[in-house]
Design a protein around this motif. Structure first.
Motif, mmCIF file in Angstrom:
data_model
loop_
_atom_site.group_PDB
_atom_site.id
_atom_site.type_symbol
_atom_site.label_atom_id
_atom_site.label_comp_id
_atom_site.label_asym_id
_atom_site.label_seq_id
_atom_site.Cartn_x
_atom_site.Cartn_y
_atom_site.Cartn_z
ATOM 1 N N MET A 1 0.831 -1.211 0.000
ATOM 2 C CA MET A 1 0.000 0.000 0.000
ATOM 3 C C MET A 1 0.861 1.254 0.000
ATOM 4 S SD MET A 1 -3.088 -1.159 0.290
ATOM 5 C CE MET A 1 -4.022 -2.526 0.896
ATOM 6 N N GLN B 1 -4.918 6.795 0.558
ATOM 7 C CA GLN B 1 -4.411 5.423 0.496
ATOM 8 C C GLN B 1 -3.702 5.064 1.795
ATOM 9 O OE1 GLN B 1 -4.559 3.280 -2.091
ATOM 10 N NE2 GLN B 1 -2.964 1.798 -1.663
ATOM 11 N N TYR C 1 -6.239 2.740 3.794
ATOM 12 C CA TYR C 1 -5.788 1.358 3.594
ATOM 13 C C TYR C 1 -4.727 0.955 4.616
ATOM 14 C CZ TYR C 1 -8.105 -0.129 -0.659
ATOM 15 O OH TYR C 1 -9.025 -0.546 -1.552
ATOM 16 N N GLU D 1 -8.062 -7.206 -1.760
ATOM 17 C CA GLU D 1 -7.584 -5.826 -1.595
ATOM 18 C C GLU D 1 -6.534 -5.488 -2.643
ATOM 19 O OE1 GLU D 1 -8.760 -3.566 0.554
ATOM 20 O OE2 GLU D 1 -10.244 -5.113 0.942
ATOM 21 N N ASN E 1 -6.740 -2.412 -5.384
ATOM 22 C CA ASN E 1 -5.679 -1.414 -5.522
ATOM 23 C C ASN E 1 -5.127 -1.376 -6.935
ATOM 24 O OD1 ASN E 1 -4.851 0.144 -3.152
ATOM 25 N ND2 ASN E 1 -4.997 -1.848 -2.198
ATOM 26 N N MET F 1 -12.346 2.938 -2.669
ATOM 27 C CA MET F 1 -11.858 2.823 -1.288
ATOM 28 C C MET F 1 -13.014 2.679 -0.310
ATOM 29 S SD MET F 1 -8.690 5.410 -0.961
ATOM 30 C CE MET F 1 -7.286 5.233 -2.032
#
Lengths: 168, 106
Positions: free
Chosen positions: A37, A56, A60, B42, B46, B72
């Motif tokens: 990430m 992000q 995340y 996930e 992404n 998201m």
């Protein structure tokens, strides 16, 4: 110059993504995912999408991965998956998926090598800032934004109900 | 100020996106640990975000960034509900191996 930043970041992302899949310990997978990430946030910054890059990291790498960590430690899964093996049943499915994705990729490469996409568009300095994205989010896309809030509310209620009651 | 140092074609970003997506698919198909399967999902979400944001940059629009914002949101909702389901299943049967869960079959 952009290449010099792009390739290390992309390599790190791919390596850590492989680390998620091939790590035997779920905690190790989660750590690899956090690293991936962060690498992706770097790539978003490279694309002038500063707001999304920050999101992000906060959403995340922060919120979602903490939730994962909580669940992994709550369930105490250490070594549960130690003897995982490739599933023979899924081999045909895997090959078909690979062929499909290769076809899509070929088409995409054909389209994007047309010349229009050789270099990025000339963008203003404010491209991708919080102000710019926020303005569009609250004017043009205000309905999807509100619908997203309802979605999050429903998910919250669903999570509480599911985690509270017993499944018979 | 324009960003004018020698840039790279869009195809590089799309290839990275496709690679990460395939890795995610591989994880979903190969792993049997429910939590690792979730993490692979996930990765796929992404990977799609990379594509959206790259097209944004190369077409000088903001729609893709809004869309990745929505992705998201959906990911957060999906993870919270999914992990709650895993916890509920774990109460029922103390494992997260997906092959063990065939309670809907009989």
């Amino acid at each position: 110059m952009e290449l010099l930043i792009f390739y290390p970041l992309a390599g790190l992302c791919v390596i850590f993504a492989l680390g998620v899949v091939f790590n035997k310990n779920p905690i190790g997978s989660a750590m690899s995912l956090i690293a991936m990430m962060l690498g992706l946030a770097g790539i978003f910054v490279l694309q002038q999408a500063h707001f999304i890059a920050i999101l992000q990291i906060i959403i995340y790498a922060g919120a979602i991965m903490v939730l994962f960590m909580f669940v992994i430690m709550l369930l105490n899964l250490k070594g549960d998956d130690a003897v995982w093996k490739k599933r023979e049943k899924n081999t045909l499915l895997t090959v078909l998926t690979g062929l499909l994705i290769a076809g899509v990729l070929y088409k995409v490469l054909e389209i994007t090598s047309a010349g229009e996409f050789d270099s990025p568009a000339h963008v203003l300095e404010t491209f991708g800032t919080v102000r710019e994205v926020g303005t569009i989010l609250f004017t043009e896309f205000v309905l999807p934004f509100e619908v997203a809030s309802i979605l999050l509310l429903v998910a919250m209620i669903g999570a509480v109900v599911l985690a509270k009651s017993k499944v018979d | 100020m324009d960003i004018s140092f020698d840039a790279i074609p869009l195809a590089h970003y799309l290839l990275l996106s496709a690679t990460l997506f395939v890795i995610g698919v591989m994880g979903v198909l190969m792993r049997r640990n429910a939590i690792v399967v979730f993490m692979s999902i996930e990765i796929m979400l992404n990977a799609v975000n990379i594509s959206l944001i790259s097209f944004d940059r190369y077409l000088n629009q903001h729609d893709g960034q809004i869309f990745s914002f929505m992705v998201m949101c959906v990911a957060a909702a999906e993870v919270s509900v999914g992990l709650a389901i895993i916890i509920a299943l774990f109460r029922n049967k103390p494992t997260v191996n997906l092959d063990e869960f065939n309670i809907m079959k009989s």
